[in-house]
Design an enzyme around this catalytic site. Structure first.
Site, PDB file in Angstrom:
ATOM      1  N   ALA A 124       0.832  -1.208   0.000  1.00 53.22           N
ATOM      2  CA  ALA A 124       0.000   0.000   0.000  1.00 53.22           C
ATOM      3  C   ALA A 124       0.867   1.258   0.000  1.00 53.22           C
ATOM      4  O   ALA A 124       1.188   1.805   1.049  1.00 53.22           O
ATOM      5  CB  ALA A 124      -0.942  -0.021   1.202  1.00 53.22           C
ATOM      6  N   LEU A 125       1.211   1.685  -1.218  1.00 48.77           N
ATOM      7  CA  LEU A 125       2.041   2.893  -1.382  1.00 48.77           C
ATOM      8  C   LEU A 125       1.216   4.042  -1.988  1.00 48.77           C
ATOM      9  O   LEU A 125       1.194   5.152  -1.457  1.00 48.77           O
ATOM     10  CB  LEU A 125       3.236   2.554  -2.290  1.00 48.77           C
ATOM     11  CG  LEU A 125       4.182   3.702  -2.644  1.00 48.77           C
ATOM     12  CD1 LEU A 125       4.898   4.224  -1.403  1.00 48.77           C
ATOM     13  CD2 LEU A 125       5.224   3.245  -3.681  1.00 48.77           C
ATOM     14  N   THR A 158      -3.557  -3.604  -5.170  1.00 51.03           N
ATOM     15  CA  THR A 158      -3.762  -4.990  -5.606  1.00 51.03           C
ATOM     16  C   THR A 158      -3.847  -5.903  -4.388  1.00 51.03           C
ATOM     17  O   THR A 158      -3.047  -5.762  -3.455  1.00 51.03           O
ATOM     18  CB  THR A 158      -2.590  -5.427  -6.513  1.00 51.03           C
ATOM     19  OG1 THR A 158      -2.499  -4.527  -7.602  1.00 51.03           O
ATOM     20  CG2 THR A 158      -2.779  -6.860  -7.017  1.00 51.03           C
ATOM     21  N   GLY A 241      10.325  -5.826  -8.242  1.00 50.52           N
ATOM     22  CA  GLY A 241       8.945  -6.035  -8.683  1.00 50.52           C
ATOM     23  C   GLY A 241       8.794  -5.786 -10.177  1.00 50.52           C
ATOM     24  O   GLY A 241       8.023  -6.467 -10.857  1.00 50.52           O
ATOM     25  N   GLY A 338      -8.892 -10.826 -36.475  1.00 50.19           N
ATOM     26  CA  GLY A 338      -9.988 -10.068 -37.085  1.00 50.19           C
ATOM     27  C   GLY A 338     -11.096  -9.831 -36.071  1.00 50.19           C
ATOM     28  O   GLY A 338     -10.832  -9.661 -34.869  1.00 50.19           O
ATOM     29  N   GLU A 362       3.568   0.144 -11.009  1.00 50.64           N
ATOM     30  CA  GLU A 362       4.980  -0.025 -10.617  1.00 50.64           C
ATOM     31  C   GLU A 362       5.877   0.930 -11.422  1.00 50.64           C
ATOM     32  O   GLU A 362       6.981   0.579 -11.850  1.00 50.64           O
ATOM     33  CB  GLU A 362       5.415  -1.479 -10.747  1.00 50.64           C
ATOM     34  CG  GLU A 362       4.573  -2.361  -9.850  1.00 50.64           C
ATOM     35  CD  GLU A 362       5.265  -3.617  -9.358  1.00 50.64           C
ATOM     36  OE1 GLU A 362       6.503  -3.676  -9.380  1.00 50.64           O
ATOM     37  OE2 GLU A 362       4.542  -4.521  -8.935  1.00 50.64           O
ATOM     38  N   THR A 364       5.016   4.220 -14.295  1.00 49.03           N
ATOM     39  CA  THR A 364       4.536   4.277 -15.677  1.00 49.03           C
ATOM     40  C   THR A 364       5.725   4.179 -16.646  1.00 49.03           C
ATOM     41  O   THR A 364       6.894   4.292 -16.244  1.00 49.03           O
ATOM     42  CB  THR A 364       3.805   5.611 -15.947  1.00 49.03           C
ATOM     43  OG1 THR A 364       4.769   6.673 -15.789  1.00 49.03           O
ATOM     44  CG2 THR A 364       2.636   5.839 -14.995  1.00 49.03           C
ATOM     45  N   SER A 365       5.420   4.038 -17.932  1.00 51.69           N
ATOM     46  CA  SER A 365       6.497   3.997 -18.925  1.00 51.69           C
ATOM     47  C   SER A 365       7.335   5.278 -18.868  1.00 51.69           C
ATOM     48  O   SER A 365       8.561   5.238 -19.024  1.00 51.69           O
ATOM     49  CB  SER A 365       5.911   3.812 -20.335  1.00 51.69           C
ATOM     50  OG  SER A 365       5.408   2.494 -20.473  1.00 51.69           O
TER      51      SER A 365
HETATM   52  P1  FAD Z   1       0.004   9.880 -12.262  1.00 50.17           P
HETATM   53  O1  FAD Z   1       1.230   9.783 -11.425  1.00 50.17           O
HETATM   54  O2  FAD Z   1      -0.974  10.952 -11.954  1.00 50.17           O
HETATM   55  O3  FAD Z   1       0.459   9.984 -13.765  1.00 50.17           O
HETATM   56  C1  FAD Z   1      -0.409  10.437 -14.812  1.00 50.17           C
HETATM   57  C2  FAD Z   1       0.430  10.618 -16.082  1.00 50.17           C
HETATM   58  O4  FAD Z   1       1.450  11.612 -15.849  1.00 50.17           O
HETATM   59  C3  FAD Z   1       1.158   9.340 -16.491  1.00 50.17           C
HETATM   60  O5  FAD Z   1       1.203   9.255 -17.887  1.00 50.17           O
HETATM   61  C4  FAD Z   1       2.559   9.562 -15.957  1.00 50.17           C
HETATM   62  O6  FAD Z   1       3.551   8.816 -16.677  1.00 50.17           O
HETATM   63  C5  FAD Z   1       2.722  11.061 -16.171  1.00 50.17           C
HETATM   64  N1  FAD Z   1       3.736  11.652 -15.302  1.00 50.17           N
HETATM   65  C6  FAD Z   1       3.700  11.797 -13.946  1.00 50.17           C
HETATM   66  N2  FAD Z   1       4.833  12.368 -13.516  1.00 50.17           N
HETATM   67  C7  FAD Z   1       5.612  12.569 -14.613  1.00 50.17           C
HETATM   68  C8  FAD Z   1       6.901  13.129 -14.831  1.00 50.17           C
HETATM   69  N3  FAD Z   1       7.674  13.568 -13.827  1.00 50.17           N
HETATM   70  N4  FAD Z   1       7.363  13.193 -16.099  1.00 50.17           N
HETATM   71  C9  FAD Z   1       6.627  12.711 -17.137  1.00 50.17           C
HETATM   72  N5  FAD Z   1       5.408  12.184 -17.003  1.00 50.17           N
HETATM   73  C10 FAD Z   1       4.910  12.105 -15.758  1.00 50.17           C
HETATM   74  N6  FAD Z   1      -0.153   1.039  -6.192  1.00 50.17           N
HETATM   75  C11 FAD Z   1       0.267   0.473  -5.023  1.00 50.17           C
HETATM   76  O7  FAD Z   1       0.814   1.150  -4.147  1.00 50.17           O
HETATM   77  N7  FAD Z   1       0.062  -0.858  -4.768  1.00 50.17           N
HETATM   78  C12 FAD Z   1      -0.549  -1.672  -5.667  1.00 50.17           C
HETATM   79  O8  FAD Z   1      -0.699  -2.867  -5.405  1.00 50.17           O
HETATM   80  C13 FAD Z   1      -1.013  -1.104  -6.902  1.00 50.17           C
HETATM   81  N8  FAD Z   1      -1.699  -1.876  -7.789  1.00 50.17           N
HETATM   82  C14 FAD Z   1      -2.283  -1.266  -8.870  1.00 50.17           C
HETATM   83  C15 FAD Z   1      -3.144  -2.002  -9.687  1.00 50.17           C
HETATM   84  C16 FAD Z   1      -3.792  -1.397 -10.746  1.00 50.17           C
HETATM   85  C17 FAD Z   1      -4.749  -2.193 -11.578  1.00 50.17           C
HETATM   86  C18 FAD Z   1      -3.547  -0.029 -11.042  1.00 50.17           C
HETATM   87  C19 FAD Z   1      -4.234   0.660 -12.194  1.00 50.17           C
HETATM   88  C20 FAD Z   1      -2.682   0.698 -10.267  1.00 50.17           C
HETATM   89  C21 FAD Z   1      -2.045   0.106  -9.162  1.00 50.17           C
HETATM   90  N9  FAD Z   1      -1.244   0.845  -8.305  1.00 50.17           N
HETATM   91  C22 FAD Z   1      -0.788   0.283  -7.135  1.00 50.17           C
HETATM   92  C23 FAD Z   1      -1.025   2.267  -8.539  1.00 50.17           C
HETATM   93  C24 FAD Z   1      -0.017   2.552  -9.647  1.00 50.17           C
HETATM   94  O9  FAD Z   1       1.286   2.234  -9.206  1.00 50.17           O
HETATM   95  C25 FAD Z   1      -0.184   4.028 -10.055  1.00 50.17           C
HETATM   96  O10 FAD Z   1      -1.392   4.099 -10.771  1.00 50.17           O
HETATM   97  C26 FAD Z   1       0.987   4.517 -10.891  1.00 50.17           C
HETATM   98  O11 FAD Z   1       2.133   4.665 -10.087  1.00 50.17           O
HETATM   99  C27 FAD Z   1       0.695   5.851 -11.573  1.00 50.17           C
HETATM  100  O12 FAD Z   1       0.190   6.772 -10.653  1.00 50.17           O
HETATM  101  P2  FAD Z   1      -1.151   7.593 -11.005  1.00 50.17           P
HETATM  102  O13 FAD Z   1      -2.147   6.606 -11.466  1.00 50.17           O
HETATM  103  O14 FAD Z   1      -1.464   8.465  -9.869  1.00 50.17           O
HETATM  104  O15 FAD Z   1      -0.765   8.462 -12.283  1.00 50.17           O
END
Ligand code: FAD
Length: 382
Positions: A124-125, A158, A241, A338, A362, A364-365
């Site tokens: 839970a982060l 998760t 991870g 298709g 974990e 984003t890209s």
């Molecule tokens: P944001 O951080 O708001 O990002 C939105 C967009 O902005 C993205 O495109 C991002 O790449 C971009 N962005 C943000 N900062 C920058 C930057 N500095 N430069 C360029 N682009 C940037 N979290 C947990 O702690 N535990 C879990 O078990 C867990 N499981 C998950 C399971 C699912 C199905 C999902 C959808 C998410 C889960 N997460 C979990 C959370 C996940 O790690 C976050 O969704 C992720 O880190 C992105 O954070 P955000 O969704 O707040 O997007």
């Protein structure tokens, strides 16, 4: 790097492949539709030792190296990413953190149960207002005598509604990452509430939850690692991870390749199997190359970890490439199928939906690109 599997690695891969073929693939679409895997799967994973891979047998684990771990996660990803994710989190993020940073009492309390599948863990982060910028988290832990009281909200967790223990990151000091500590919180603690998040695009069989903490009391012995060292612990855990997410993505890509090659040989259009049309072969070749390249990047990380070498940048590369490759592979596989690829009678549509989230969680890209860019240039561009 020796690419030949040992007898143990080949055996565990075979075991996982048979499990995926028998217990996951036939049910994955049903679990996806009803938004829940069969809970009995967790016990089966425990019985097979898949929830204790790389954890020492003395701690209740099943041992083995990280390449074997990746081979299993690949097969689980091919079978059902919802199940792969349960393992990646309970074992990869929680049990491994306890094994690496836990006291003897913490290890004895949680590891045998987590490895056997009689308990699940969640990590839970993330919070509603802090995702990529996880160090901005606001959940607070305040001292009360020898205890701590945790207050705040975690989201997108998760296993959040199914876990028995939550590894929770909370602020115990000032702003920034040095003010964050980690705690092992039993999920039946008074003041802890849980809500399942429904309607996900993919990984629908997996429970994703929101956790609320209202002055949740834990003793100081529930703190994992030193006070103020929680964020470093989270980053170290997430680096490993990422390898497991990437391994699951290789499984998705391999599943897409198997399905698309099989379908292309069966489906006839213009008087011959579509496998005989050059542009279909182009799609199949693209899936095959993405799968093989992603697998080699994952194996490289496993090899580095098993040789005790630095691996974090390579893990970011593997996660970035494998997650994007799995999305491409699944998208190409839908094209090969298709219109039939667009309905869930065949697995490729689900592969596409499941792959998509791997480019988000974990890190984003974009976050992986910033980590790799920082390693290349020495400049922090976050
Ligand atoms: P944001 O951080 O708001 O990002 C939105 C967009 O902005 C993205 O495109 C991002 O790449 C971009 N962005 C943000 N900062 C920058 C930057 N500095 N430069 C360029 N682009 C940037 N979290 C947990 O702690 N535990 C879990 O078990 C867990 N499981 C998950 C399971 C699912 C199905 C999902 C959808 C998410 C889960 N997460 C979990 C959370 C996940 O790690 C976050 O969704 C992720 O880190 C992105 O954070 P955000 O969704 O707040 O997007």
């Amino acid at each position: 790097m020796d690419l030949t599997l040992t007898a143990e690695q080949a055996a565990v891969r075979q075991l996982a492949a048979e499990f995926a073929n028998r217990e996951l693939l036939p049910h994955a679409a049903t679990w996806d539709r009803r938004e829940s895997v069969d809970p009995a799967i967790v016990g089966m994973l425990g019985d097979l030792g898949f929830l204790g891979l790389t954890i020492a047998e003395a701690d209740g684990g099943s041992g083995g190296d990280h390449l074997a771990y990746c081979l299993v996660l690949e097969e689980l990803g091919r079978g059902d990413s919802a199940v792969r994710g349960i393992v990646s989190v309970s074992l990869g993020l929680v049990a491994k953190s306890i094994a690496a940073h836990g006291s003897a009492d913490q290890r004895a309390e949680w590891l045998p149960k987590l490895c056997a599948g009689s308990a699940l863990g969640c990590f839970a982060l993330t919070e509603p207002d802090s995702g990529s910028d996880a160090a901005a988290l606001r959940t607070r832990a305040v001292r009360d005598g020898t205890d701590w009281l945790l207050t705040g909200t975690k989201t997108f967790i998760t296993n959040g509604t199914t876990a028995d223990v939550a590894l929770v990151f909370a602020r115990t000091g000032g702003p920034g990452h040095r003010g964050i500590s980690a705690f092992l919180v039993p999920t039946d603690s008074p003041g802890l509430t849980r809500r399942e998040i429904h309607g996900k695009l993919g990984l629908r069989g997996q429970a994703t939850g929101e956790l609320g903490f209202d002055a949740v009391r834990v003793p100081d012995t529930a703190r994992l690692g030193a006070e103020g060292a929680g964020f470093r612990l989270a980053l170290a855990t997430l680096a490993k991870g990422r390898m497991s997410v990437a391994a699951g993505c290789v499984g998705i890509a391999q599943g897409c390749l198997d399905a698309a090659v099989g379908y292309a040989g069966e489906r006839t259009q213009f008087g011959k199997p579509i496998a005989g049309h050059q542009l279909v072969q182009q799609l199949l070749a693209a899936i095959a190359v993405d799968t093989a390249a992603a697998r080699l990047l994952v194996w490289q990380v496993a090899d580095l970890i098993d040789r005790d070498q630095p691996f974090a940048t390579e893990a970011s590369m593997a996660k970035l490439f494998a997650s994007e490759a799995a999305v491409r592979a699944a998208n190409n596989a839908v094209q090969v199928f298709g219109g039939y690829g667009y309905i869930d009678e065949y697995p490729v549509g689900k592969y596409l939906r499941d792959a998509r989230v791997a480019t988000l969680y974990e890190g984003t890209s974009q976050i992986q690109q910033l980590l790799i860019g920082r390693a290349l240039t020495g400049v922090n561009a976050f």
